[in-house]
Write a protein that holds these residues in place. Structure first.
Motif, PDB file in Angstrom:
ATOM      1  N   THR A  46      38.174  37.187  11.620  1.00 38.99           N
ATOM      2  CA  THR A  46      37.391  36.723  10.474  1.00 38.99           C
ATOM      3  C   THR A  46      37.694  37.574   9.248  1.00 38.99           C
ATOM      4  OG1 THR A  46      35.554  38.174  11.105  1.00 38.99           O
ATOM      5  CG2 THR A  46      35.543  35.933  11.983  1.00 38.99           C
ATOM      6  N   ALA A  47      37.136  37.168   8.122  1.00 43.70           N
ATOM      7  CA  ALA A  47      37.403  37.851   6.848  1.00 43.70           C
ATOM      8  C   ALA A  47      36.421  38.976   6.560  1.00 43.70           C
ATOM      9  CB  ALA A  47      37.359  36.832   5.713  1.00 43.70           C
ATOM     10  N   LEU A 366      32.319  29.174   1.932  1.00 42.33           N
ATOM     11  CA  LEU A 366      33.508  29.558   2.694  1.00 42.33           C
ATOM     12  C   LEU A 366      34.637  29.984   1.778  1.00 42.33           C
ATOM     13  CD1 LEU A 366      33.615  26.808   5.481  1.00 42.33           C
ATOM     14  CD2 LEU A 366      32.903  29.185   5.719  1.00 42.33           C
ATOM     15  N   PHE A 367      34.718  29.366   0.612  1.00 39.84           N
ATOM     16  CA  PHE A 367      35.810  29.655  -0.304  1.00 39.84           C
ATOM     17  C   PHE A 367      35.439  30.726  -1.335  1.00 39.84           C
ATOM     18  CE2 PHE A 367      36.527  24.989   0.679  1.00 39.84           C
ATOM     19  CZ  PHE A 367      37.388  25.258   1.722  1.00 39.84           C
ATOM     20  N   TYR A 372      38.162  32.238   1.883  1.00 40.75           N
ATOM     21  CA  TYR A 372      39.086  31.428   2.660  1.00 40.75           C
ATOM     22  C   TYR A 372      39.696  30.330   1.793  1.00 40.75           C
ATOM     23  CZ  TYR A 372      37.109  33.465   6.963  1.00 40.75           C
ATOM     24  OH  TYR A 372      36.717  34.314   7.953  1.00 40.75           O
ATOM     25  N   THR A 373      40.815  29.815   2.246  1.00 38.93           N
ATOM     26  CA  THR A 373      41.386  28.579   1.739  1.00 38.93           C
ATOM     27  C   THR A 373      41.468  27.620   2.923  1.00 38.93           C
ATOM     28  OG1 THR A 373      43.695  29.141   2.218  1.00 38.93           O
ATOM     29  CG2 THR A 373      42.768  29.921   0.116  1.00 38.93           C
ATOM     30  N   THR A 376      43.720  29.116   5.465  1.00 41.22           N
ATOM     31  CA  THR A 376      43.384  30.381   6.137  1.00 41.22           C
ATOM     32  C   THR A 376      42.072  30.336   6.911  1.00 41.22           C
ATOM     33  OG1 THR A 376      42.261  31.226   4.151  1.00 41.22           O
ATOM     34  CG2 THR A 376      44.624  31.713   4.394  1.00 41.22           C
ATOM     35  N   LEU A 377      41.369  29.203   6.914  1.00 37.83           N
ATOM     36  CA  LEU A 377      40.131  29.101   7.686  1.00 37.83           C
ATOM     37  C   LEU A 377      40.413  29.426   9.154  1.00 37.83           C
ATOM     38  CD1 LEU A 377      38.360  25.866   6.369  1.00 37.83           C
ATOM     39  CD2 LEU A 377      37.418  28.185   6.371  1.00 37.83           C
ATOM     40  N   PRO A 378      39.632  30.326   9.765  1.00 35.26           N
ATOM     41  CA  PRO A 378      39.885  30.685  11.163  1.00 35.26           C
ATOM     42  C   PRO A 378      39.351  29.670  12.162  1.00 35.26           C
ATOM     43  CG  PRO A 378      38.034  31.938  10.323  1.00 35.26           C
ATOM     44  CD  PRO A 378      38.590  31.156   9.160  1.00 35.26           C
TER      45      PRO A 378
END
Length: 510
Positions: A46-47, A366-367, A372-373, A376-378
């Protein structure tokens, strides 16, 4: 002649290599139904960033409004996440406040709006959801403890304790005042008797307390010791609880293997895997995986065997370090399907596994919040990972980052049951049609053959799927099995692997 069905084999590596007895060649799948395996997805970070050192425990809780809080701890600090945060926030009572031992996991429980975290090195910590900005010492002079649980929805119970008067008490259970986890009266005091707070020492050869599993079908809790499992039942004053050893000699050498789910405590015992309902233990690994597990696990790191329930798939997962693991990190994951009594195996390396919940995000968050893009979403947008309060399995990788098993399907291997197509005679194999759903799945098949049961199985080369949906082969043997492999990759999506169809013709006796 009509094709012959080759059914999937149960993952039972302890069984002898005979016709229809199970298989040891099953990897990166979980038992989805009694007739099929499902894919295990790879871990995706995750980010939120890293904890800074090895994760030694994590958990997720919801407050009274339904908001989700995720907590995790390493050797020196405690951290949390909420849906408003883009990275881990240190919520230790002070920077590097703790000194948890390398052989321990943080233990967390929830009671009346408070999260309580404990280890035997530091004072128990408390965090009030929706109010606290940092953990603080739990009031009332509670003991330190390795293990913690809430019993009868009224008592916070600590096991394997330490206090300044008695020192370390590995066989002690100590519980708070009824309904008040912030009240721990002096042992033996009149106040303690009035509020039903006391301690019990489980002295004897059963060994140290190894864990607490509350809310079982036939007990208020199970107390695990090294060589016993005790049934804990509330009886009121003056004894408060009875603690009957219903499983003498068994117990658990792996304290964090204990998983309480659906009124059952699943655990790794002294001689294998069991399910305890509060009255008795049922062997779930005997004759299937127990011997293989003992041969594979790093016995010097049994404290790194971590169990977690996956409610969405009705699985119990155990991450464990094999004898080939690095730094004691788990590098294998066993899974047990509680509905169909079957096992699976995945090869995934991590620091620990944790039962998480989705924090809950809007598409915009999310963005904008997490950065995320779409590329790149996990996890997919409809994943439970993004849905607030939905249970989801998580793990921390060796970079100390939280991951979810939402990536591409891992490369899967499933050996099918061995069969003798024509009793007493040999068979010539012409092709195999694997039963693998998914438009993009591209399985290969190798045929294992032998002439007598005393021989080792010899496999042909892997054959890819042709335009007719079959894997061509040309080989012969008396006893035949198939090894189905499904490659990893973003373009490989499948749901069930449920056996194969063998196209063969009868040959003679020799």
């Amino acid at each position: 002649m009509p094709p012959i069905l080759m059914p999937i084999a149960e993952y039972a590596p302890d069984q002898p290599a005979l016709i229809g007895t199970g298989s040891s060649l099953i990897r990166n799948v979980y038992p989805r139904t009694s007739r099929s395996y499902g894919s295990v997805n790879s871990a995706v970070a995750t980010a939120y960033g890293a904890l800074g050192s090895r994760c030694q425990g994590g958990v997720a809780f919801t407050d009274k409004t339904g908001a989700v809080y995720i907590f995790a701890g390493n050797g020196s600090d405690l951290f949390y996440l909420t849906s408003s945060l883009s990275s881990w926030t240190n919520v230790s009572k002070s920077a590097a406040a703790y000194a948890i031992g390398s052989d321990q996991q943080w233990q967390f429980t929830y009671f009346n709006g408070d999260v309580i975290a404990t280890n035997i090195t530091d004072n128990p910590q408390v965090f009030t959801l929706g109010t606290s900005t940092a953990f603080a010492d739990l009031p009332g002079s509670p003991p330190r403890a390795r293990y913690i649980g809430v019993v009868k929805y009224a008592f916070v119970v600590m096991g394997h304790t330490y206090d300044s008067v008695n020192g370390t008490m590995p066989q002690r259970l100590h519980w708070c005042a009824a309904g008040n986890h912030r009240s721990w009266p002096e042992l033996g005091s009149n106040l303690g008797a009035q509020v039903q707070s006391t301690a019990v020492d489980l002295l004897g050869p059963q060994g140290s307390i190894m864990g607490i599993a509350p809310d079982l079908a036939n007990a208020d809790a199970a107390i695990f010791q090294q060589f016993a499992v005790r049934r804990m039942m509330y009886v009121g004053p003056p004894n408060i609880f009875t603690l009957l050893a219903v499983e003498s000699g068994r117990g658990s050498p792996a304290p964090y293997s204990i998983v309480s789910y659906g009124g059952i405590a699943y655990y790794f015992g002294q001689d294998g895997f069991y399910a305890f309902d509060g009255a008795e233990s049922k062997a779930i690994g005997a004759g299937k995986i127990d011997k293989t597990f003992f041969a594979d696990v790093d016995l010097g790191n049994l404290h790194r065997v971590i169990g977690v329930a996956d409610p969405l798939k009705k699985l119990i997962w155990w991450a464990y370090p094999s004898t080939a693991s690095v730094s004691g990190n788990p590098d294998r994951m066993l899974c047990y399907n509680i509905s169909i009594d079957r096992w699976g195996m995945a090869e995934i390396t991590c620091e620990t596994i944790v039962k998480m919940m989705g924090l809950g995000y809007t598409l915009d968050e999310l963005f904008t919040l997490l950065g995320y893009t779409l590329d790149t979403l996990p996890a997919p947008l409809d994943s439970a990972v993004w849905q607030g309060g939905r249970p989801v399995l998580g793990l921390f990788d060796t970079d100390h980052k939280l991951n979810f098993l939402t990536g591409d399907a891992l490369a899967a291997t499933v050996e099918l049951n061995e069969i003798q197509p024509y009793p007493g005679k040999r068979a010539m194999v012409r092709s195999v049609r694997p039963f693998v759903d998914g438009v993009t799945a591209a399985p290969t098949v190798a045929i294992g053959r032998r002439e007598k049961l005393q021989q080792a199985v010899s496999y042909t080369a892997d054959s890819p799927l042709n335009g007719l949906g079959a894997c061509p082969q040309r080989t012969s043997g008396r006893y035949l099995r198939a090894l189905v492999k499904i490659p990893a990759g973003a373009d490989t999506v499948w749901t069930n692997m449920s056996g194969a169809e063998l196209d063969c013709v009868e040959l003679g006796l020799r």
